[in-house]
Each structure stands twice: as C-alpha cells, then as structure tokens.
Design an enzyme around this catalytic site. Structure first.
Site: not given
Ligand code: NDP
Ligand code: ZN
Length: 189
Positions: A72-73
């Site tokens: 996600e990051d």
C-alpha cells in the site's frame, strides 16, 4: 538459540527476514506524529500485538502482519512478496491492502464494507492494525489533527473492528479497552 526448538528458530529467522524487508521498503518513511517516528515501528507494534495479545503463533500470519503496509505505501509489489515469502503471505497482504487508485473516502468506506468477508487471519491483522493506530493516535497523534478529527478516526476504526465480527477476540477487547481508557482520561475529548 540453543534453547529454542527448530520451529521457533524457523519462525524467528523468517520474521527477521520480513522485518528487514519491511524496514528497507519503509526506510524513508516516518509516522505522522510530531517526533517523526520511523515508520517501521508501526508494523513491529502490529506484530507484537498479534503475538502478545492475540497469541498468534502461525509464523506466516506474523510475517504478513510485518509486511501489511508495504504494498500500500511503498514500491513493494505482490510478485515480490510472493517471491520472497510465498503465496499465502502474498494473498494475506493483498487482503489488507487498500486500492490506492480510489479516493481516501472510498477506501475508508470499503474497509467497513469488506471487513465481514475477510479471512480470519486478515481480520486479526486488521484488529491489530486498528489497535496500534488508535494507540498512536492517543499517545502521539498526527500533527495538526484536532479533537474532532481524532474522534472521527476512532469512530471509523471502531466500525471496522465491529464489522470484523470477532467481539470475543482478545485484540477486539484490547482495542475497546484502549479507546475506553483514553475517553475516560479525556485524552480523546
Ligand atoms: P489518514 O487515513 O490520512 O490517516 C490515518 C492513518 O495514518 C492511520 O490509519 C495510519 O495508517 C496512519 N498513521 C501514521 N501516523 C499515525 C499516528 N501517529 N497516529 C495514527 N495513525 C497514524 O486520515 P483519516 O483517517 O483522517 O482519513 C482521511 C479522511 O479524512 C479523508 O476521507 C478526508 O476527507 C477526511 N478528513 C477529515 C477531517 C476531519 O477533520 N475529520 C479533516 C481532513 C480530512 P497506517 O496503518 O496505514 O500507517
Ligand atoms: Zn498499518
């Protein structure tokens, strides 16, 4: 490691490999608190909660928790996760990964909507993630978050936790306990 059995040694070395992978991927990131805490402290806190409060012993679940924010990051890809840690870990990480192409509001709505349909292992990672985040929110909130924004976050996290449907799970109880304690101490008022 002389007193550890073979299974424990395997778990420790796999988990350290996952910690190293996550630390490298998150190396330039910080949490949103005033101290700019290194990001890696967060996945470590999630794994600790799972092991200590949730009594999770399944090594692949702990590995997935350590990696839960990498796709996600960071630039980590699902393929990379599978190559290093196998398909089970990849699938579990992807279950708890938001689609960054969607707006933030939509991602937050979908977390509530999807929570009941997650696998049991993914629900436990969610519970530990939300518990770690409300703990941070209370102890070291993101810079600039006024009271209402913190309350809104806790309400949203509470909805995700409730929709996981594991009301008797020790991590659900811990989440509720930490929020209630903060409210009583007026840290969330
Ligand atoms: P974010 O989703 O941007 O931030 C929360 C996330 O930040 C956590 O889930 C956690 O994610 C991570 N995080 C990093 N550091 C900390 C920390 N110290 N404490 C807690 N969490 C931390 O914020 P919101 O939940 O507010 O979501 C944005 C939404 O809020 C948008 O829909 C926007 O429109 C709305 N908004 C609301 C405002 C209000 O006043 N209510 C004001 C502005 C926007 P992880 O586990 O992934 O690291
Ligand atoms: Zn997280």
């Amino acid at each position: 490691m002389r007193n550890m059995n073979l299974d424990t040694c395997f778990t420790v070395s796999t988990l350290l490999r996952a910690t190293t992978f996550a630390a490298e991927k998150h190396r330039s990131q910080k949490r949103k608190d005033v101290l700019g805490t290194p990001y890696i402290n967060h996945p470590i806190a999630v794994v600790s909660l799972m092991a200590e409060v949730g009594e999770v012993r399944h090594d692949k679940d702990l590995v997935a928790a350590m990696l839960h924010d990498t796709v996600e990051d960071t630039d980590a890809t699902p393929e990379e996760i599978e190559r290093h840690f196998g398909k089970y870990v990849r699938d579990l990480v992807m279950e708890v990964t938001d689609d960054k192409k969607l707006s933030k509001a939509e991602r937050k709505r979908l977390q509530i909507e999807h929570a009941p349909y997650l696998t049991p292992a993914a629900k436990v990672i969610k519970l530990a993630d939300k518990t770690a985040n409300v703990t941070d929110l209370i102890a070291s909130p993101p810079v600039g978050w006024e009271r209402q924004r913190r309350l809104d976050y806790v309400d949203w996290a509470n909805k995700v936790v409730d929709r996981c449907g594991l009301s008797e799970h020790p991590l659900t109880r811990e989440f509720k306990r930490r929020v209630a304690e903060a409210r009583a101490a007026q840290s969330l008022r």
